[in-house]
Design an enzyme around this catalytic site. Structure first.
Site, PDB file in Angstrom:
ATOM      1  N   ILE A 246      34.703  39.423  46.473  1.00  8.94           N
ATOM      2  CA  ILE A 246      35.357  38.275  45.851  1.00  8.94           C
ATOM      3  C   ILE A 246      35.639  37.186  46.877  1.00  8.94           C
ATOM      4  CG2 ILE A 246      37.665  39.311  46.082  1.00  8.94           C
ATOM      5  CD1 ILE A 246      38.314  37.997  43.299  1.00  8.94           C
ATOM      6  N   CYS A 247      35.615  35.946  46.409  1.00  7.51           N
ATOM      7  CA  CYS A 247      36.019  34.779  47.192  1.00  7.51           C
ATOM      8  C   CYS A 247      35.049  34.523  48.357  1.00  7.51           C
ATOM      9  CB  CYS A 247      37.463  34.972  47.663  1.00  7.51           C
ATOM     10  SG  CYS A 247      38.254  33.519  48.366  1.00  7.51           S
ATOM     11  N   HIS A 248      35.507  34.672  49.608  1.00  8.91           N
ATOM     12  CA  HIS A 248      34.647  34.487  50.781  1.00  8.91           C
ATOM     13  C   HIS A 248      33.919  35.763  51.182  1.00  8.91           C
ATOM     14  CE1 HIS A 248      37.146  30.899  51.111  1.00  8.91           C
ATOM     15  NE2 HIS A 248      36.333  30.418  52.027  1.00  8.91           N
TER      16      HIS A 248
ATOM     17  N   PHE B 228      33.498  31.943  46.322  1.00  6.90           N
ATOM     18  CA  PHE B 228      34.340  30.764  46.453  1.00  6.90           C
ATOM     19  C   PHE B 228      33.402  29.574  46.624  1.00  6.90           C
ATOM     20  CE2 PHE B 228      37.538  28.025  48.541  1.00  6.90           C
ATOM     21  CZ  PHE B 228      38.571  28.177  47.614  1.00  6.90           C
TER      22      PHE B 228
ATOM     23  N   SER C  63      32.912  37.634  42.463  1.00  7.23           N
ATOM     24  CA  SER C  63      33.833  36.728  41.766  1.00  7.23           C
ATOM     25  C   SER C  63      34.233  35.607  42.711  1.00  7.23           C
ATOM     26  CB  SER C  63      35.076  37.475  41.283  1.00  7.23           C
ATOM     27  OG  SER C  63      34.833  38.166  40.088  1.00  7.23           O
TER      28      SER C  63
END
Length: 195
Positions: A118-120, A139, A167
């Site tokens: 998720i994200c980075h 992200f 995500s």
């Protein structure tokens, strides 16, 4: 198909993980009955613990301290059903320089286990060679990195491609965890390493 109540899940992080992106999946997966181990490299700010970055605080700052269940050197993919990779800028940037972390992520993919970032954290998937030809998200600020890794980047709350779950940010955590549970239930996804 493994039941989430019998699943054994590894969450890999180090100092600087985005607080909610570790705490929420750990809490939700444990609440569903999974066994969850927080795993980190041996070299952290506090022995046996990792410190969060709380990007949702105002101003953003260091956050909660989390106990590490096992050292990175003491785990292997064969003992788990899935690996979860929290984001934040600091955490995946540090981990992508840890060859042992990258090798572990590759072992999960090679053995058909769920890999969730998720994200980075998709930076780790780029480093592990898992992005080429896959549909993924991240992200928004690292979408160029993910695209340069060969992925088809899309702006959606959660994306899955043969057991690799991605995500965008903390606001997508509920969908992220639900998809991890679903993918574990589907069982082995086959070798996903690039040929």
């Amino acid at each position: 198909m493994p039941d989430i109540r019998q699943a054994h899940i590894l969450v890999l992080a180090t100092d600087g993980f985005e607080q909610s992106e570790l705490l929420v999946p750990v809490e939700q997966l444990r609440a569903k009955g999974a066994t969850v181990d927080v795993v980190a490299p041996e070299q952290t700010q506090q022995p046996g613990k990792i410190v969060a970055w709380n990007g949702e605080a105002s101003p953003p700052n260091w956050g909660e301290v989390v106990k590490v269940d096992k050292a990175l050197s003491a785990v292997k993919a064969a003992d788990y059903d899935a690996i979860v990779l929290p984001g934040g800028q600091i955490n995946p940037d540090k981990l992508r320089g840890e060859q042992q972390a990258i090798a572990l992520i590759q072992d999960f993919a090679r053995n058909g286990k769920v890999v969730a970032a998720i994200c980075h954290a998709p930076w780790l998937l780029v480093e592990a060679g898992l992005t080429k030809g896959r549909r993924m998200t991240s992200f928004a600020s690292i979408q160029t990195d993910v695209k340069n890794g060969g992925a088809n980047w899309v702006d959606q709350e959660v994306v899955t491609d043969k057991g690799i779950v991605t995500s965008r940010s903390p606001k997508d955590l509920d969908a992220f965890v639900a998809k991890i549970v679903e993918e574990i239930g589907e069982g082995n996804h086959g070798d996903r390493m690039a040929a």
